[in-house]
Structures are given as C-alpha cells and as structure tokens.
Design a protein around this motif. Structure first.
Motif, short mmCIF file in Angstrom:
data_model
loop_
_atom_site.label_atom_id
_atom_site.label_comp_id
_atom_site.label_asym_id
_atom_site.label_seq_id
_atom_site.Cartn_x
_atom_site.Cartn_y
_atom_site.Cartn_z
N ARG A 56 0.86 -1.18 0.00
CA ARG A 56 0.00 0.00 0.00
C ARG A 56 0.90 1.23 0.00
NH1 ARG A 56 -3.07 -3.99 2.06
NH2 ARG A 56 -1.57 -4.34 3.73
N MET A 57 0.61 2.13 -0.93
CA MET A 57 1.45 3.29 -1.13
C MET A 57 0.60 4.54 -1.19
SD MET A 57 3.83 1.67 -4.17
CE MET A 57 5.21 2.76 -3.90
N ARG A 58 1.25 5.69 -1.12
CA ARG A 58 0.53 6.95 -1.25
C ARG A 58 1.46 8.02 -1.80
NH1 ARG A 58 -0.29 8.83 5.11
NH2 ARG A 58 1.88 9.51 5.47
N ALA A 59 0.83 9.03 -2.39
CA ALA A 59 1.55 10.19 -2.89
C ALA A 59 0.74 11.43 -2.55
CB ALA A 59 1.75 10.10 -4.40
N LYS A 60 1.40 12.50 -2.17
CA LYS A 60 0.69 13.73 -1.86
C LYS A 60 0.01 14.27 -3.12
CE LYS A 60 3.58 15.19 2.02
NZ LYS A 60 4.48 16.25 2.57
N VAL A 61 -1.18 14.82 -2.96
CA VAL A 61 -1.95 15.29 -4.12
C VAL A 61 -1.23 16.40 -4.87
CG1 VAL A 61 -4.21 14.59 -3.23
CG2 VAL A 61 -3.29 16.85 -2.63
#
Length: 276
Positions: free
Chosen positions: A251-256
């Motif tokens: 599970r990963m994320r990137a700032k908008v």
C-alpha cells in the motif's frame, strides 16, 4: 417499449449504480409512492424522496468535512457548495493545476458535472401547492428524473475515471522504484543477504484520492536471490545462493500536490512457501 417498461428498466439500472443500502431503500420508497395511484400527491412525494436520495448521494461522494480539508477549498457559504462537492467527487484533493498538468481540462470536468446535477435539479423541484394527477405526465416526470439521475452518476464516474487514469499514468513508474528500495523484513529473514532481482506487478489500483493523498494498492510477485554466507564465503565455496519468488501486497501513497513522491505505507510479502 412502453414508458412504464422504460421506467422499470431505468429503476433497475439505477439500483445497480447506487452507493449503499440506504440509497436503495430510498429508491424503494420513491417507487412505493409512485405505485400508489390513488395518492393525489404521489408526484410531489416521489420528487421529495428523490431529492433526499440525491442529497445523500452527494454526501457520500463528497462529505463536507473532507471537502473543507482540501488545500483548494475556499469558503463561499456556510458549507461547501454543490460545485465544490462535485469537484471533490471527481478529483478529491487534487488541485486544478495538477489536473491540468496531467493533460485534462479541469474546468470542463467541473462543467460536465455541474451541468448534470443542474439537469437533475430541474426534475426534482416540484413547486409546493402544485398537484399533477395526470398519469401520463407523472410517468414522463418519473422517466425524466430517473434518466437525469443515472446520467449524473455516470458523468461523475466517467470524470473520476479520467482523473484516476491520468494520475495512474503519472505515478506508475515510481511504484517499482519505491518497492525495490525498501527493506522488507519478510525477505530479510530468509537468508544472510536477500537481493530483489525484479518484481512483477499483477494488479495496481488507485483506491482513493482523499484531501491530502492519492492511495494505491499493488499486488504482484517479487523475484529474489537468497544468499547464504558472505561474499567471502561464496568465493571460498562455503556459501550458497538460490532464486525464489513470493507474492506481495504493498500500500502506497503520494501527496496530491507532489505526485512524483511516492512512499510505502505498508508492505506484506507472503513467504510461507519458503517454510513448506
């Protein structure tokens, strides 16, 4: 196809697109009123129930607290406007500038969504004190309102899909890089030195775009070299290495506002086959 059959077909299609069980119950309630032919205000009550369904749908697509939490939100009233909620429903916390940089036309997306809900509003605002008891006119109203609602849901879905596809294309390359630079406990425990050779991503999905982050879930297989002993041991013939592969979920994320900066939130590698 008769108008009644068209109404029932739209009802079925709409039921398949609704977001939750409460929405489905509201639709059942609207049709319970519609089917009551002896009710002189059935059109008014149908429209009122449909308005409640629309309001609930907007609340689910764009909760006010999440809209307010975005960096692009600017108060225009005591709560987010319909336009602001539609923007959130399609692009979450992504600012318009980022959407445009991804090759999309943010303003056109907003216009398409607002036009859809404005068309829908025309069908649900029956003036108080106005009674329509002509069955054919009631059917025309119901057919138009259901068509507009289904169109609204489709427009939101299509616009959000465009945004998600553009974001996906922008950040996909970073998925591999972020995965291969991690220290993964489930792999490290298998040998003296574990080297990630390469990975195959079988399924990559953007699961959410919230006020601050784009969230991804990646499933695939990681191919590794398990080395036992040091490089010196290997040169002396005392060590060994084997190739193996294991399924993983990351599970990963990137700032908008910084899509190029991916970070891993959680990684799971299923190494159970090693111990079998």
């Amino acid at each position: 196809m008769t108008i009644e059959k068209r109404i029932q077909k739209l009802r079925q299609e709409l039921d398949e697109h609704l977001l939750d069980e409460f929405s489905k119950k509201l639709l059942v309630g609207a049709f319970a009123v519609y089917d009551c032919r002896e009710n002189p205000v059935r059109l008014n009550q149908f429209a009122a129930t449909l308005r409640e369904l629309i309001s609930h749908t907007l609340d689910e697509l764009a909760p006010a607290d999440l809209v307010i939490a975005t960096n692009w939100y600017a108060a225009e009233a005591d709560r987010p406007t319909r336009r602001q909620r539609m923007i959130y429903a399609t692009q979450g916390g992504l600012p318009d500038q980022t959407v445009n940089e991804l090759g999309l036309d943010a303003e056109q997306i907003h216009k398409d969504c607002v036009d859809a809900i404005n068309d829908l509003s025309k069908f649900t605002h029956v003036r108080p004190g106005t009674l329509i008891d002509d069955d054919s006119k009631i059917k025309e109203f119901v057919l138009g309102s259901l068509s507009a609602f289904l169109s609204f849901l489709n427009v939101v879905s299509d616009c959000k899909s465009l945004v998600i596809r553009a974001v996906f294309d922008e950040i996909y390359a970073g998925v591999i890089e972020e995965f291969t630079t991690q220290t993964i406990q489930e792999l490290d425990e298998l040998s003296t030195h574990t080297f990630i050779d390469y990975s195959m991503n079988d399924d990559v999905n953007i699961t959410d775009i919230d006020p601050k982050y784009v969230h991804l879930r990646v499933e695939g297989t990681v191919y590794v070299v398990l080395q036992y002993g040091s490089d010196g041991d290997r040169r002396r013939g005392d060590g060994a290495s084997i190739n193996d592969d294991y399924p993983f979920v990351i599970r990963m994320r990137a700032k908008v506002d910084k899509l190029g900066e991916l970070e891993a939130v959680d990684t799971e590698v299923d190494n159970s086959s090693f111990y079998e």
